[in-house]
Design an enzyme around this catalytic site. Structure first.
Site, PDB file in Angstrom:
ATOM      1  N   LYS A 288       1.197  -1.693  -0.046  1.00  0.00           N
ATOM      2  CA  LYS A 288       0.057   0.201  -0.148  1.00  0.00           C
ATOM      3  C   LYS A 288       0.763   0.859  -0.034  1.00  0.00           C
ATOM      4  CE  LYS A 288      -4.335   0.975   0.314  1.00  0.00           C
ATOM      5  NZ  LYS A 288      -5.601  -0.236   0.057  1.00  0.00           N
TER       6      LYS A 288
ATOM      7  N   GLY B  24     -20.940   6.410   3.056  1.00  0.00           N
ATOM      8  CA  GLY B  24     -19.621   6.713   1.617  1.00  0.00           C
ATOM      9  C   GLY B  24     -20.301   6.519   0.548  1.00  0.00           C
TER      10      GLY B  24
ATOM     11  N   GLY C  67     -18.162   7.696  -2.171  1.00  0.00           N
ATOM     12  CA  GLY C  67     -17.239   7.350  -3.539  1.00  0.00           C
ATOM     13  C   GLY C  67     -17.546   6.421  -4.000  1.00  0.00           C
ATOM     14  N   ASN C  68     -16.231   5.734  -5.094  1.00  0.00           N
ATOM     15  CA  ASN C  68     -16.458   5.294  -6.186  1.00  0.00           C
ATOM     16  C   ASN C  68     -17.029   3.190  -5.497  1.00  0.00           C
ATOM     17  OD1 ASN C  68     -14.453   2.243  -7.478  1.00  0.00           O
ATOM     18  ND2 ASN C  68     -15.467   3.304  -8.914  1.00  0.00           N
TER      19      ASN C  68
HETATM   20  N1  GLU Z   1      -7.046  -0.161  -3.743  1.00  0.00           N
HETATM   21  C1  GLU Z   1      -7.933  -0.568  -3.741  1.00  0.00           C
HETATM   22  C2  GLU Z   1      -8.006  -2.460  -1.968  1.00  0.00           C
HETATM   23  O1  GLU Z   1      -7.652  -1.560  -1.813  1.00  0.00           O
HETATM   24  C3  GLU Z   1      -7.351  -1.418  -4.635  1.00  0.00           C
HETATM   25  C4  GLU Z   1      -6.224  -2.130  -5.311  1.00  0.00           C
HETATM   26  C5  GLU Z   1      -5.675  -2.924  -6.027  1.00  0.00           C
HETATM   27  O2  GLU Z   1      -6.427  -2.906  -7.410  1.00  0.00           O
HETATM   28  O3  GLU Z   1      -3.922  -3.145  -6.647  1.00  0.00           O
HETATM   29  O4  GLU Z   1      -8.117  -3.783  -2.339  1.00  0.00           O
END
Ligand code: GLU
Length: 429
Positions: free
Chosen positions: A106, A218, A220-221
């Protein structure tokens, strides 16, 4: 978010509980309790007014035994090394539970993206890659979008990396725009994945989802497509969505007891998930305080924004009617809230299972980049549904077999797969 909650401590507490239940070896625990690699760096950026600003960036690679580290980059003013550590750790479990050959990572940038112009955003994106390019790559660590970022930003980051390595390298990042190396279906994937698992949970509980009610946190997306999916794929009604209002710096709940119109709400929501109050009011929506979604008389709660919203305290507000909690966000439920949910017998679909649709589609995106051949949206969503359904039943079967709470069952499935990979590679024995 409750800022007293340290998400990394939460992630470690969740892990420790299951490690105890599994009787996990001390050495294995020591590897999995902490990320393998952590990067903290500064990103100098020229702002539009000519001044120089320095932003704090992070990347954490928690575990890459099963494949390259994978996970988004979050743009938020409240980002810290510990939030990124927690989110990276959850990505390891998420990829393992979804059974995709990737590890967990992350990233973060400490900034409120709503305060930046488009050109400033582009320069931070490129600056992030300039600092990290030697430590990311299609076979090493593959970033993606998360809170505060979008497909265009992924496009800029892919471009910067490609320039630095001297080769078009779409597989370095996922969540890119369709037509620019992205996968069809990626935008819908996380929210729809939440709904595929919710559909299976209804099946497991022997309940017909048609006409059932949900409350969403929420907009958002993830929340937008969970709301669309709950309405259109399951035939249910979402009676309210709660969102952060970046102008008033507080949250509101937008309620319509005969069902919100997700497409209308989406059309009056800005790119950061703030719904236009005046337009909603004019369309007959009731505007309530930000916590009102929690106590609605509904069948399903979908926390789909940020971590730490269901705490020991707020879990007490949940209506007795609620049967399912589908965690679209990462880490929305604290261990104290888990105790309340468990005791009440609510069926919880834990975050790294429920919201694994995004990263699963990212995996499909990487596969398409490698092949240089792209699937139709229907093909992507059908493959996604299959993966999510398999993951749901692997966890639910584990929960039944070992008579454990769903979150613990998800950890058991995930830890087992990661430990297997570490054994096969000779990291542990
Ligand atoms: N940020 C998204 C998650 O928390 C997607 C991560 C990704 O696609 O690598 O799962």
């Amino acid at each position: 978010m409750d800022h007293h909650i340290n998400p990394f401590e939460m992630a470690q507490r969740q892990f420790d509980e299951v490690a105890d239940q599994l009787g996990l070896d001390a050495g294995v625990r020591a590897i999995l309790r902490w990320p393998l690699r952590e990067y903290a760096f500064r990103i100098p950026v020229r702002m539009d007014d000519g001044s120089l600003k320095v932003f704090q960036g992070f990347r954490v690679q928690h575990n890459d035994a099963r494949g390259p580290a994978k996970g988004g980059i979050r743009w938020a003013s409240y980002e810290t090394m510990d939030t990124v550590r927690a989110l990276a750790t959850w990505m390891t479990w998420k990829c393992a539970v979804a059974d995709i050959p990737l590890g967990g990572g992350k990233g973060g940038v400490v900034v409120d993206p709503a305060t930046l112009s488009v050109t400033e955003k582009e320069r931070i994106c490129r600056g992030w890659v300039d600092q990290m390019w030697k430590n990311i790559g299609p076979r090493m660590d593959v970033p993606a979008p998360d809170v505060g970022s979008n497909a265009q930003m992924m496009g800029w980051m892919m471009d910067e990396y490609s320039k630095l390595v001297g080769q078009y390298t779409p597989g370095v990042i996922t969540g890119k725009p369709a037509g620019g190396g992205g996968s069809l279906g990626r935008t819908e994937a996380t929210g729809f994945g939440v709904i595929y698992t919710t559909r299976e949970a209804f099946k497991h509980l022997g309940i017909d989802p048609k006409g059932k009610l949900a409350a969403v946190h929420g907009f958002g997306n993830v929340a937008q497509y969970a709301t669309i999916g709950f309405t259109e794929l399951l035939g249910g009604l979402v009676v309210c969505v709660a969102c952060w209002d970046r102008n008033d710096k507080c949250s509101y709940t937008f309620t319509k007891m005969d069902g919100v119109d997700p497409h209308f709400l989406k059309s009056i929501t800005d790119q950061y998930g703030t719904i236009d109050k005046e337009k909603a009011k004019a369309a007959g929506y009731l505007i309530e305080d930000g916590q009102a979604w929690l106590s609605k008389d509904v069948d399903v709660l979908i926390p789909a924004a940020i971590e730490g919203v269901l705490t020991g305290e707020t879990a007490g507000l949940i209506s007795p009617r609620v049967k399912i909690i589908a965690e679209g966000a990462n880490g929305p439920t604290t261990p104290e809230a888990d105790a309340v949910i468990k005791q009440r017998g609510i069926f919880d679909i834990p975050d790294f299972l429920a919201n694994a649709g995004g990263v699963t589609c990212s995996y499909f995106e990487g596969v398409q980049n490698d092949m240089n051949f792209y699937w139709s949206k229907d093909e992507v969503l059908a493959k996604l549904d299959q993966k999510m359904t398999n993951a749901f039943w692997a966890v639910t079967d584990m929960s039944t077999k070992r008579n454990v709470y769903m979150r613990n069952a998800a950890y058991m499935v995930a830890i087992d797969r990661v430990v297997q990979a570490m054994k096969l590679r000779g990291w542990v024995w």
